[in-house]
Design a protein around this motif. Sequence first.
Motif, PDB file in Angstrom:
ATOM      1  N   THR A 126       0.854  -1.194   0.000  1.00 46.48           N
ATOM      2  CA  THR A 126       0.000   0.000   0.000  1.00 46.48           C
ATOM      3  C   THR A 126       0.885   1.238   0.000  1.00 46.48           C
ATOM      4  OG1 THR A 126      -0.054   0.257   2.419  1.00 46.48           O
ATOM      5  CG2 THR A 126      -1.701  -1.220   1.425  1.00 46.48           C
ATOM      6  N   VAL A 127       0.250   2.405  -0.085  1.00 49.29           N
ATOM      7  CA  VAL A 127       0.996   3.624   0.195  1.00 49.29           C
ATOM      8  C   VAL A 127       1.426   3.582   1.657  1.00 49.29           C
ATOM      9  CG1 VAL A 127      -0.288   4.971  -1.506  1.00 49.29           C
ATOM     10  CG2 VAL A 127      -1.081   4.915   0.872  1.00 49.29           C
ATOM     11  N   PRO A 128       2.479   4.287   2.022  1.00 48.90           N
ATOM     12  CA  PRO A 128       2.870   4.352   3.432  1.00 48.90           C
ATOM     13  C   PRO A 128       1.819   5.106   4.230  1.00 48.90           C
ATOM     14  CG  PRO A 128       4.130   5.918   2.153  1.00 48.90           C
ATOM     15  CD  PRO A 128       3.350   5.111   1.160  1.00 48.90           C
ATOM     16  N   PHE A 129       1.582   4.686   5.453  1.00 41.42           N
ATOM     17  CA  PHE A 129       0.557   5.317   6.272  1.00 41.42           C
ATOM     18  C   PHE A 129       0.898   5.196   7.752  1.00 41.42           C
ATOM     19  CE2 PHE A 129      -0.572   0.873   6.058  1.00 41.42           C
ATOM     20  CZ  PHE A 129      -1.056   0.571   7.324  1.00 41.42           C
ATOM     21  N   MET A 130       0.271   6.040   8.547  1.00 37.92           N
ATOM     22  CA  MET A 130       0.438   5.998  10.002  1.00 37.92           C
ATOM     23  C   MET A 130      -0.875   6.398  10.664  1.00 37.92           C
ATOM     24  SD  MET A 130       4.231   7.747  10.474  1.00 37.92           S
ATOM     25  CE  MET A 130       4.183   7.599  12.271  1.00 37.92           C
ATOM     26  N   ALA A 131      -1.159   5.785  11.808  1.00 37.32           N
ATOM     27  CA  ALA A 131      -2.306   6.193  12.615  1.00 37.32           C
ATOM     28  C   ALA A 131      -1.956   7.472  13.367  1.00 37.32           C
ATOM     29  CB  ALA A 131      -2.678   5.099  13.595  1.00 37.32           C
ATOM     30  N   LEU A 147       6.438  15.354   3.611  1.00 34.92           N
ATOM     31  CA  LEU A 147       5.330  16.117   3.014  1.00 34.92           C
ATOM     32  C   LEU A 147       5.439  16.116   1.498  1.00 34.92           C
ATOM     33  CD1 LEU A 147       5.139  19.175   5.451  1.00 34.92           C
ATOM     34  CD2 LEU A 147       3.801  17.060   5.473  1.00 34.92           C
ATOM     35  N   PRO A 148       4.287  16.200   0.816  1.00 35.96           N
ATOM     36  CA  PRO A 148       2.937  16.328   1.344  1.00 35.96           C
ATOM     37  C   PRO A 148       2.358  14.973   1.775  1.00 35.96           C
ATOM     38  CG  PRO A 148       2.854  16.346  -1.032  1.00 35.96           C
ATOM     39  CD  PRO A 148       4.310  16.304  -0.660  1.00 35.96           C
ATOM     40  N   ILE A 149       1.346  15.029   2.644  1.00 35.30           N
ATOM     41  CA  ILE A 149       0.587  13.849   3.029  1.00 35.30           C
ATOM     42  C   ILE A 149      -0.897  14.199   2.981  1.00 35.30           C
ATOM     43  CG2 ILE A 149       2.409  12.969   4.551  1.00 35.30           C
ATOM     44  CD1 ILE A 149       0.546  13.782   6.920  1.00 35.30           C
ATOM     45  N   VAL A 150      -1.715  13.185   3.013  1.00 37.13           N
ATOM     46  CA  VAL A 150      -3.146  13.375   3.151  1.00 37.13           C
ATOM     47  C   VAL A 150      -3.545  12.874   4.524  1.00 37.13           C
ATOM     48  CG1 VAL A 150      -5.429  12.952   2.172  1.00 37.13           C
ATOM     49  CG2 VAL A 150      -3.424  12.892   0.701  1.00 37.13           C
ATOM     50  N   LEU A 151      -4.178  13.737   5.302  1.00 36.57           N
ATOM     51  CA  LEU A 151      -4.707  13.350   6.598  1.00 36.57           C
ATOM     52  C   LEU A 151      -6.200  13.114   6.438  1.00 36.57           C
ATOM     53  CD1 LEU A 151      -4.064  13.006   9.658  1.00 36.57           C
ATOM     54  CD2 LEU A 151      -4.832  15.383   9.945  1.00 36.57           C
ATOM     55  N   LYS A 152      -6.682  11.944   6.875  1.00 33.97           N
ATOM     56  CA  LYS A 152      -8.083  11.578   6.699  1.00 33.97           C
ATOM     57  C   LYS A 152      -8.662  11.036   7.992  1.00 33.97           C
ATOM     58  CE  LYS A 152      -7.056   9.616   2.113  1.00 33.97           C
ATOM     59  NZ  LYS A 152      -7.125   8.362   1.345  1.00 33.97           N
ATOM     60  N   THR A 153      -9.959  11.124   8.099  1.00 37.47           N
ATOM     61  CA  THR A 153     -10.639  10.336   9.120  1.00 37.47           C
ATOM     62  C   THR A 153     -10.566   8.877   8.670  1.00 37.47           C
ATOM     63  OG1 THR A 153     -12.772  10.601   7.998  1.00 37.47           O
ATOM     64  CG2 THR A 153     -12.224  12.208   9.706  1.00 37.47           C
ATOM     65  N   ILE A 197      -5.895   8.862   9.891  1.00 38.23           N
ATOM     66  CA  ILE A 197      -4.865   8.136   9.152  1.00 38.23           C
ATOM     67  C   ILE A 197      -4.129   9.118   8.252  1.00 38.23           C
ATOM     68  CG2 ILE A 197      -6.558   7.426   7.399  1.00 38.23           C
ATOM     69  CD1 ILE A 197      -4.814   4.940   6.899  1.00 38.23           C
ATOM     70  N   ALA A 198      -2.808   9.102   8.342  1.00 33.51           N
ATOM     71  CA  ALA A 198      -1.952   9.929   7.483  1.00 33.51           C
ATOM     72  C   ALA A 198      -1.389   9.032   6.398  1.00 33.51           C
ATOM     73  CB  ALA A 198      -0.829  10.559   8.294  1.00 33.51           C
ATOM     74  N   GLU A 199      -1.558   9.437   5.137  1.00 34.70           N
ATOM     75  CA  GLU A 199      -1.096   8.637   4.012  1.00 34.70           C
ATOM     76  C   GLU A 199      -0.090   9.433   3.187  1.00 34.70           C
ATOM     77  OE1 GLU A 199      -4.417   7.294   1.734  1.00 34.70           O
ATOM     78  OE2 GLU A 199      -5.225   6.064   3.360  1.00 34.70           O
ATOM     79  N   GLY A 200       1.006   8.784   2.815  1.00 36.72           N
ATOM     80  CA  GLY A 200       2.015   9.425   1.996  1.00 36.72           C
ATOM     81  C   GLY A 200       1.620   9.442   0.531  1.00 36.72           C
ATOM     82  N   PHE A 201       2.218  10.327  -0.216  1.00 32.44           N
ATOM     83  CA  PHE A 201       2.002  10.426  -1.662  1.00 32.44           C
ATOM     84  C   PHE A 201       3.071   9.618  -2.389  1.00 32.44           C
ATOM     85  CE2 PHE A 201      -1.011  13.443  -0.627  1.00 32.44           C
ATOM     86  CZ  PHE A 201      -1.496  14.164  -1.708  1.00 32.44           C
TER      87      PHE A 201
END
Length: 455
Positions: A126-131, A147-153, A197-201
Amino acid sequence: MTTANAYPINQTIRTIGILGGGQLGMMLAEAAMPLGYQCVFLEDNASCPASLYGRVFSSAQLEDFIAAADVFTLEFENTPTTTVEQLAALSANGSKQGMFPPPIALEIAQDRLKEKQMFNDLDIATVPFMAVNSQAELQQACETLGLPIVLKTSRGGYDGKGQFVIKQDSDINAAWNELKDAVSGKGSLTATPAPLIAEGFINFSREVSIIAARAQDGQVRCYDLVENHHHNGILAKTQAPAVGTSHLFQQATDAITTVMNRLDYVGVMALELFVTKDERGQDYVLANEIAPRVHNSGHWSIEGAITSQFENHIRAVVGLPLGDTDNIHPSIMINVLGQYPDISAVLAIDGMHYHSYHKEERNDRKIAHITLMTNDVADLEPALAKLVAVLPNKVGLDKTNSAITENSVELNSTNATETQESVLDDNLDTKTDSTKQNSIELNDTKASNDQKAKK
């Protein structure tokens, strides 16, 4: 020998209960009828598309809905898990024939963090991610992922809500303030407390998806990889099969089969994937998200495959053998959004198949789809040009061919839910444009996912 109502004596399943009554439920019912099954629907919109094919029960009539059906399935992954668990319990005690897919599939699909964790637990890249549970953890995610990252619920969110693109350090505070209530379950984004959840680009070339059906005996049949293009965040075009992806097919089939087996899944599932390259320049796929249901990117299969995704889902739910998933002809599926075209003008073009959802016109609402088929893949684009010319909403397809593959397919797209109205629409296909990106390189912290992709 048959009974008076024409059902075979040994047929214990006669009526399928579908949670949701949108176009997916409608097309499931269309597929069920030739096989000898009726459908009923749990849906609060009495005039929903599926009402053309069976009785519609409101949520207040849940017990009546349960009594009317022998086996259950769904068209909408954001169905309350409590309802699905109730139906699964009835199946476990023998009073009903089954609830497919199982509750665990919804639990995973409704939580982006659990979904990504499941993929990685199964060695699916997957893309890299962190809680993220605090602003301090968000700061750490920005430093680790780069950066940049996408922060999502991780739960909820729809139509672009529930996410924030952090492009620079000065965005961190604003992003946290906008989304922090989701961690405690406050505000309108989600009633269920859950980490962000933070997801990398990453750099990717295109978005593809694979659809598969799994039977009750564990048999899995996969459709060809298809390529998807979006316009204003909504699926505009799916081409089947995706050109030049034969070398990725095994990766994709291995991934979706592994997921389905882990979940003991029954029915049709879609898996969205991004095509990217490793450090050697070799293509591989990254898993984005699953849809535990029939999917918009599989609508072409009604005419374009030997057995449609809808028929195979019904077959799985009632315990019949799965059908052949091979393509009949190269196909392109176009979503009709907002305004109906002149059906005569559409059908005057050779190779067109029109499917109305019997909905009222509304801006950007999915109200129909059109599948065009040709004998040769080289004839698809000329046929598409003729179709686009008669569409009132051209969903970006009137631009040059390069524009529709403009590499603006959204990266790390949210499991955007259209909530209430989306019971009638394919919610997973509603993407937001805010995370579209196609030129950001993987940084060193993302290497762990590359290693998984090589396995």
